[in-house]
Design an enzyme around this catalytic site. Structure first.
Site, PDB file in Angstrom:
ATOM      1  N   SER A 149     -42.538  53.602  62.265  1.00 53.02           N
ATOM      2  CA  SER A 149     -43.039  53.362  60.972  1.00 53.02           C
ATOM      3  C   SER A 149     -43.746  51.987  60.797  1.00 53.02           C
ATOM      4  O   SER A 149     -44.527  51.707  60.360  1.00 53.02           O
ATOM      5  CB  SER A 149     -43.118  53.889  59.547  1.00 53.02           C
ATOM      6  N   LYS A 152     -47.185  50.937  62.289  1.00 51.05           N
ATOM      7  CA  LYS A 152     -48.888  51.431  61.366  1.00 51.05           C
ATOM      8  C   LYS A 152     -49.265  50.287  60.692  1.00 51.05           C
ATOM      9  O   LYS A 152     -50.187  49.670  60.711  1.00 51.05           O
ATOM     10  CB  LYS A 152     -48.024  52.542  59.655  1.00 51.05           C
ATOM     11  N   TYR A 277     -49.998  57.614  69.154  1.00 52.50           N
ATOM     12  CA  TYR A 277     -49.064  57.337  67.847  1.00 52.50           C
ATOM     13  C   TYR A 277     -47.702  57.393  68.016  1.00 52.50           C
ATOM     14  O   TYR A 277     -47.002  56.244  67.875  1.00 52.50           O
ATOM     15  CB  TYR A 277     -49.680  58.094  66.849  1.00 52.50           C
ATOM     16  N   TYR A 329     -41.564  53.941  51.829  1.00 54.94           N
ATOM     17  CA  TYR A 329     -42.044  54.969  51.241  1.00 54.94           C
ATOM     18  C   TYR A 329     -42.261  55.310  49.972  1.00 54.94           C
ATOM     19  O   TYR A 329     -42.452  54.983  49.275  1.00 54.94           O
ATOM     20  CB  TYR A 329     -40.588  55.848  51.946  1.00 54.94           C
ATOM     21  N   VAL A 347     -38.106  54.364  60.334  1.00 54.52           N
ATOM     22  CA  VAL A 347     -36.961  55.118  60.141  1.00 54.52           C
ATOM     23  C   VAL A 347     -35.306  54.628  61.715  1.00 54.52           C
ATOM     24  O   VAL A 347     -34.525  54.521  61.323  1.00 54.52           O
ATOM     25  CB  VAL A 347     -36.606  55.735  60.890  1.00 54.52           C
TER      26      VAL A 347
HETATM   27  N1  GLU Z   1     -41.647  58.402  64.760  1.00 55.73           N
HETATM   28  C1  GLU Z   1     -42.009  58.743  62.969  1.00 55.73           C
HETATM   29  C2  GLU Z   1     -42.350  59.836  63.008  1.00 55.73           C
HETATM   30  O1  GLU Z   1     -43.610  59.976  62.584  1.00 55.73           O
HETATM   31  C3  GLU Z   1     -42.197  57.302  62.011  1.00 55.73           C
HETATM   32  C4  GLU Z   1     -41.086  58.269  61.239  1.00 55.73           C
HETATM   33  C5  GLU Z   1     -40.722  56.257  60.359  1.00 55.73           C
HETATM   34  O2  GLU Z   1     -40.551  55.592  61.029  1.00 55.73           O
HETATM   35  O3  GLU Z   1     -41.094  57.048  58.924  1.00 55.73           O
HETATM   36  O4  GLU Z   1     -42.148  60.533  62.145  1.00 55.73           O
END
Ligand code: GLU
Length: 514
Positions: A149, A152, A277, A329, A347
């Site tokens: 994440s 992002k 993505y 989060y 994560v």
């Molecule tokens: N690849 C993970 C997903 O899209 C990313 C999750 C994350 O790092 O929050 O579920």
């Protein structure tokens, strides 16, 4: 001689380049820094082959010629004028925090794909880079991990650079969602809540370089991470990508729901967008690189090591705003409250923390807490904010010594000196409200300057009775002796403040009476 005075000379006035490199290293400027590459090269060439094992010594002229091309950064480092002037003190703190936090083995690695479940859970890296490119790393800082994440942030920045904020936010909101990062929920307009959760990041991927083919779009994102990270190539974890793709029901569900709501720009290829993505999540960096990338954000989009202007300041401003409100989060509100800095976690256990205009910090440790944040990552942030006044609103509770926290922007002793000078000045003016404010910020009211003068001496000399009474009432020493053997009583007497002198004499006889 100027800056050469900082470097050791032998009896014949020769200078040691090894000493130069040591001074730079202590200031956080490492030998692989592109800003001193020319100097390192020149010094290497100046060392004849037969002397490779002996220390090289140069005349002042030779030294000046070797360092000419990199003079700016070398002078600033030698003079202690970089973003964190007392860099060794920061290094000591980071080493201490690392050791303390290392003992924490709570939490569990992400297990939704085998590639993440298999990583060595005990790995731990911390890396820092200031906006002047001062670097320090400890632990597994050279080991690659996937961004997940954390990707992002840059995806969002790229959409802003390409389309501008108005267009981007016609497709994605900017409110915290109040739901889990991959929850099937949208805002009232049917758009993803923000770009820091899955739906929003999938939208970013739909917006980035729509005219390019898949390979070029991926290269564009990977190249941007590389530029932010100081120009060193980033990796890609193909098995993470493949298993993300195979276990992506929720992300597919998010994609289809957004398509059903008409959230994407017309002509969006949903499958290609989702794959893009997953690829962005699978880009790999190590902590050293992620810290430089974070420092580029702290430095308004310009990489401190290469001076490459990767993003505009406005883009970074938007991204940091959303990292502050939505980056951690379901812990984002709590993080904003206690840590007060923009950050983004993933994560894989990666955490990127930005102290605007000062430094970027990367922490990587795979065990996660119930919210999906790295346990050790959060703990490092807590401890940093405990010892340094870097929480955004620490500026309200005073700087440096006043708040009981240190200010990493100050030179060694500078905050203590400024506290004492400010206090003595306020006392000489009889500015009691300023003194009360400083007391509330924990400035020690009995502190002495280098002449042994205290606030009480100055208030007594100027005849400020109320200030003298206040200082005595909070229990400062009533008869401190300055370097000329004078007490506040002597000051009051000498300046003809007889009543005040009597008050001070009484207090000295019976401390704590007032
Ligand atoms: N690849 C993970 C997903 O899209 C990313 C999750 C994350 O790092 O929050 O579920």
């Amino acid at each position: 001689m100027g800056v050469f005075g900082c470097f050791e000379q032998d009896s014949s006035g020769l200078l040691s380049p090894d000493r130069l490199l040591e001074v730079l290293r202590r200031a956080g400027i490492l030998p692989d820094d592109p800003r001193i590459a020319e100097t390192i090269d020149n010094l290497e060439r100046a060392r004849p082959a037969r002397l490779r094992t002996e220390p090289l010594l140069l005349t002042v002229e030779e030294f000046a010629a070797a360092t000419r091309g990199n003079r700016g950064i070398i002078e600033r480092a030698a003079r202690g004028e970089l973003a964190v002037p007392d860099f060794p003190a920061l290094v000591d703190d980071l080493q201490r925090i690392y050791q303390e936090v290392h003992a924490d083995r709570t939490g569990a690695v992400a297990a939704y794909i085998p590639q993440l479940a298999r990583v060595d859970a005990d790995q731990f890296a911390m890396s820092v880079c200031t906006v002047d490119g001062q670097r320090f790393s400890i632990g597994d800082a050279g080991v690659n991990f996937c961004l997940q994440s954390v990707s992002k942030t840059v995806s969002y920045c790229l959409t802003l650079e390409e389309h501008g904020s108005d267009t981007v936010h016609r497709h994605v909101g900017r409110e915290p969602s109040g739901h889990g990062f991959n929850e099937l929920t949208f805002n009232k307009a049917g758009l993803p809540h923000n770009p820091m959760i899955n739906a929003g990041a999938i939208m970013s991927c739909a917006l980035i370089q729509r005219g390019l083919d898949a390979a070029d779009r991926f290269d564009y994102v990977a190249e941007t991470w590389k530029r932010l990270a100081g120009g060193r190539s980033v990796g890609f974890n193909n098995s993470v990508y493949l298993s993300e793709r195979n276990t992506a029901d929720r992300n597919f569900a998010l994609g289809y729901s957004m398509r059903e709501r008409g959230a994407f720009p017309p002509g969006t290829d949903l499958l290609a967008t989702l794959e893009f993505y997953f690829q962005c999540c699978s880009i790999e960096l190590n902590a050293q690189q992620l810290a430089v990338a974070a420092a580029s954000l702290a430095n308004a989009g310009v990489c401190p090591l290469t001076e490459d202007p990767v993003f505009s300041a406005q883009t970074v401003r938007h991204c940091l705003s959303l990292m502050s409100s939505c980056g951690m989060y379901d812990f984002s509100g709590e993080f904003a409250f206690t840590i007060g800095l923009p950050a983004k976690s993933g994560v894989s256990g990666a955490l990127m923390l930005v102290v605007p205009q000062l430094m970027g910090i990367a922490i990587w440790s795979p065990r996660l807490d119930a919210q999906g944040n790295s346990v050790r990552g959060i703990e490092v942030c807590r401890r940093l904010v405990d010892c340094y006044n870097v929480h955004t609103y620490d500026l309200l509770t005073g700087n440096g010594a006043e708040s009981g926290k240190r200010d990493p922007r100050l030179k060694r002793q500078q905050s203590a000196i400024e506290g004492i000078v400010g206090l003595c000045f306020a006392a000489s003016q009889g500015d009691l409200s300023e003194i009360r404010r400083m007391a509330a910020c924990n400035v020690p009211l009995g502190a002495t300057d280098y002449d042994g003068r205290t606030a009480l001496h100055l208030a007594a000399a100027e005849g400020h009775r109320e200030t003298v009474e206040f200082l005595l009432s909070v229990g400062v020493d009533p008869k401190p002796v300055d370097r000329w053997g004078g007490t506040p009583f002597d000051d009051a007497n000498r300046s003809g403040h007889r009543q005040l002198a009597r008050l001070l004499a009484d207090a000295a006889d019976t401390p704590g009476r007032i």
